[in-house]
Scaffold this motif. Structure first.
Motif, PDB file in Angstrom:
ATOM      1  N   MET A   1      28.410  26.567  34.801  1.00  0.00           N
ATOM      2  CA  MET A   1      29.665  27.280  34.680  1.00  0.00           C
ATOM      3  C   MET A   1      29.576  28.555  35.521  1.00  0.00           C
ATOM      4  O   MET A   1      28.569  29.247  35.501  1.00  0.00           O
ATOM      5  N   ILE A   2      30.640  28.871  36.226  1.00  0.00           N
ATOM      6  CA  ILE A   2      30.687  30.051  37.088  1.00  0.00           C
ATOM      7  C   ILE A   2      31.606  31.079  36.442  1.00  0.00           C
ATOM      8  O   ILE A   2      32.701  30.753  35.998  1.00  0.00           O
ATOM      9  N   PHE A   3      31.138  32.328  36.396  1.00  0.00           N
ATOM     10  CA  PHE A   3      31.947  33.409  35.864  1.00  0.00           C
ATOM     11  C   PHE A   3      32.237  34.402  36.980  1.00  0.00           C
ATOM     12  O   PHE A   3      31.375  34.706  37.789  1.00  0.00           O
ATOM     13  N   PHE A   4      33.452  34.894  37.009  1.00  0.00           N
ATOM     14  CA  PHE A   4      33.848  35.900  37.986  1.00  0.00           C
ATOM     15  C   PHE A   4      34.332  37.131  37.238  1.00  0.00           C
ATOM     16  O   PHE A   4      34.985  37.029  36.213  1.00  0.00           O
ATOM     17  N   LEU A   5      34.016  38.288  37.770  1.00  0.00           N
ATOM     18  CA  LEU A   5      34.516  39.534  37.214  1.00  0.00           C
ATOM     19  C   LEU A   5      35.786  39.907  37.969  1.00  0.00           C
ATOM     20  O   LEU A   5      35.752  40.144  39.173  1.00  0.00           O
ATOM     21  N   TYR A   6      36.873  39.900  37.271  1.00  0.00           N
ATOM     22  CA  TYR A   6      38.135  40.302  37.877  1.00  0.00           C
ATOM     23  C   TYR A   6      38.395  41.736  37.468  1.00  0.00           C
ATOM     24  O   TYR A   6      38.555  42.035  36.288  1.00  0.00           O
ATOM     25  N   ILE A   7      38.383  42.620  38.433  1.00  0.00           N
ATOM     26  CA  ILE A   7      38.610  44.034  38.126  1.00  0.00           C
ATOM     27  C   ILE A   7      40.105  44.275  38.108  1.00  0.00           C
ATOM     28  O   ILE A   7      40.801  44.057  39.096  1.00  0.00           O
ATOM     29  N   ILE A   8      40.595  44.695  36.966  1.00  0.00           N
ATOM     30  CA  ILE A   8      41.988  45.057  36.856  1.00  0.00           C
ATOM     31  C   ILE A   8      42.093  46.569  36.983  1.00  0.00           C
ATOM     32  O   ILE A   8      41.083  47.279  36.992  1.00  0.00           O
ATOM     33  N   VAL A   9      43.289  47.059  37.090  1.00  0.00           N
ATOM     34  CA  VAL A   9      43.497  48.478  37.363  1.00  0.00           C
ATOM     35  C   VAL A   9      42.816  49.363  36.317  1.00  0.00           C
ATOM     36  O   VAL A   9      42.167  50.346  36.659  1.00  0.00           O
ATOM     37  N   PHE A  24      34.105  49.562  45.834  1.00  0.00           N
ATOM     38  CA  PHE A  24      34.755  48.520  46.624  1.00  0.00           C
ATOM     39  C   PHE A  24      35.026  47.335  45.712  1.00  0.00           C
ATOM     40  O   PHE A  24      34.154  46.935  44.930  1.00  0.00           O
ATOM     41  N   VAL A  25      36.200  46.770  45.797  1.00  0.00           N
ATOM     42  CA  VAL A  25      36.619  45.673  44.937  1.00  0.00           C
ATOM     43  C   VAL A  25      36.618  44.377  45.731  1.00  0.00           C
ATOM     44  O   VAL A  25      37.188  44.308  46.826  1.00  0.00           O
ATOM     45  N   MET A  26      35.975  43.338  45.171  1.00  0.00           N
ATOM     46  CA  MET A  26      36.023  42.019  45.799  1.00  0.00           C
ATOM     47  C   MET A  26      37.217  41.270  45.244  1.00  0.00           C
ATOM     48  O   MET A  26      37.376  41.160  44.028  1.00  0.00           O
ATOM     49  N   LEU A  27      38.050  40.774  46.141  1.00  0.00           N
ATOM     50  CA  LEU A  27      39.249  40.058  45.736  1.00  0.00           C
ATOM     51  C   LEU A  27      39.069  38.562  45.930  1.00  0.00           C
ATOM     52  O   LEU A  27      38.760  38.109  47.035  1.00  0.00           O
ATOM     53  N   ARG A  28      39.247  37.812  44.861  1.00  0.00           N
ATOM     54  CA  ARG A  28      39.216  36.348  44.878  1.00  0.00           C
ATOM     55  C   ARG A  28      40.326  35.870  43.962  1.00  0.00           C
ATOM     56  O   ARG A  28      40.301  36.181  42.778  1.00  0.00           O
ATOM     57  N   PRO A  29      41.285  35.131  44.445  1.00  0.00           N
ATOM     58  CA  PRO A  29      42.350  34.657  43.555  1.00  0.00           C
ATOM     59  C   PRO A  29      41.882  33.541  42.633  1.00  0.00           C
ATOM     60  O   PRO A  29      42.547  33.226  41.651  1.00  0.00           O
ATOM     61  N   GLU A  42      49.034  35.997  49.547  1.00  0.00           N
ATOM     62  CA  GLU A  42      50.087  36.920  49.106  1.00  0.00           C
ATOM     63  C   GLU A  42      49.676  37.647  47.823  1.00  0.00           C
ATOM     64  O   GLU A  42      49.891  38.851  47.684  1.00  0.00           O
ATOM     65  N   VAL A  43      49.055  36.934  46.893  1.00  0.00           N
ATOM     66  CA  VAL A  43      48.565  37.556  45.654  1.00  0.00           C
ATOM     67  C   VAL A  43      47.518  38.621  45.977  1.00  0.00           C
ATOM     68  O   VAL A  43      47.558  39.731  45.436  1.00  0.00           O
ATOM     69  N   MET A  44      46.583  38.296  46.876  1.00  0.00           N
ATOM     70  CA  MET A  44      45.548  39.265  47.244  1.00  0.00           C
ATOM     71  C   MET A  44      46.162  40.496  47.908  1.00  0.00           C
ATOM     72  O   MET A  44      45.711  41.619  47.670  1.00  0.00           O
ATOM     73  N   GLU A  45      47.185  40.302  48.734  1.00  0.00           N
ATOM     74  CA  GLU A  45      47.846  41.444  49.376  1.00  0.00           C
ATOM     75  C   GLU A  45      48.474  42.363  48.328  1.00  0.00           C
ATOM     76  O   GLU A  45      48.379  43.589  48.425  1.00  0.00           O
ATOM     77  N   MET A  46      49.109  41.778  47.311  1.00  0.00           N
ATOM     78  CA  MET A  46      49.700  42.593  46.246  1.00  0.00           C
ATOM     79  C   MET A  46      48.617  43.323  45.454  1.00  0.00           C
ATOM     80  O   MET A  46      48.791  44.488  45.077  1.00  0.00           O
ATOM     81  N   ASP A  47      47.493  42.641  45.207  1.00  0.00           N
ATOM     82  CA  ASP A  47      46.385  43.270  44.490  1.00  0.00           C
ATOM     83  C   ASP A  47      45.825  44.458  45.272  1.00  0.00           C
ATOM     84  O   ASP A  47      45.488  45.491  44.687  1.00  0.00           O
ATOM     85  N   LEU A  51      45.550  48.103  43.632  1.00  0.00           N
ATOM     86  CA  LEU A  51      44.212  48.677  43.441  1.00  0.00           C
ATOM     87  C   LEU A  51      43.984  49.889  44.329  1.00  0.00           C
ATOM     88  O   LEU A  51      43.338  50.858  43.916  1.00  0.00           O
ATOM     89  N   LYS A  52      44.498  49.880  45.549  1.00  0.00           N
ATOM     90  CA  LYS A  52      44.354  51.035  46.440  1.00  0.00           C
ATOM     91  C   LYS A  52      45.050  52.251  45.840  1.00  0.00           C
ATOM     92  O   LYS A  52      44.496  53.355  45.829  1.00  0.00           O
ATOM     93  N   SER A  53      46.260  52.053  45.322  1.00  0.00           N
ATOM     94  CA  SER A  53      46.985  53.182  44.727  1.00  0.00           C
ATOM     95  C   SER A  53      46.335  53.652  43.422  1.00  0.00           C
ATOM     96  O   SER A  53      46.625  54.750  42.955  1.00  0.00           O
ATOM     97  N   SER A  54      45.446  52.840  42.871  1.00  0.00           N
ATOM     98  CA  SER A  54      44.733  53.204  41.643  1.00  0.00           C
ATOM     99  C   SER A  54      43.341  53.737  41.904  1.00  0.00           C
ATOM    100  O   SER A  54      42.574  53.952  40.969  1.00  0.00           O
ATOM    101  N   GLY A  55      42.973  53.906  43.184  1.00  0.00           N
ATOM    102  CA  GLY A  55      41.708  54.566  43.495  1.00  0.00           C
ATOM    103  C   GLY A  55      40.621  53.739  44.134  1.00  0.00           C
ATOM    104  O   GLY A  55      39.535  54.251  44.377  1.00  0.00           O
ATOM    105  N   ALA A  56      40.870  52.460  44.420  1.00  0.00           N
ATOM    106  CA  ALA A  56      39.836  51.656  45.091  1.00  0.00           C
ATOM    107  C   ALA A  56      39.512  52.268  46.448  1.00  0.00           C
ATOM    108  O   ALA A  56      40.407  52.673  47.191  1.00  0.00           O
TER     109      ALA A  56
END
Length: 72
Positions: A1-9, A24-29, A42-47, A51-56
């Motif tokens: 099983m693979i687990f991914f950490l999704y960093i939310i704002v 630095f935030v790794m983006l994977r949809p 498109e989802v990654m672009e919105m993220d 995230l940039k406006s939140s300090g990434a």
């Protein structure tokens, strides 16, 4: 099983409060390969915007083309 950490704002803001180094935030949809549909990009672009406006401080991406080769 693979687990991914999704960093939310909220997680990003909490991390930024406790560390003095750039974050630095790794983006994977999704898990799996690195050949993304236009909707996934498109989802990654919105993220990135949120995230940039939140300090990434930066972002990490991985993309392949249909031949499983890296983009130049």
């Amino acid at each position: 099983m693979i687990f991914f950490l999704y960093i939310i704002v909220g997680m990003l803001k909490t991390i930024k409060k406790h560390v003095k180094i750039p974050v630095f935030v790794m983006l994977r949809p999704r898990g799996g390969d690195f050949l993304y549909a236009p909707e996934e990009i498109e989802v990654m672009e919105m993220d990135v915007v949120d995230l940039k406006s939140s300090g990434a401080d930066g972002f990490v991406f991985g993309f392949l083309n249909e031949y499983d080769s890296q983009y130049p």
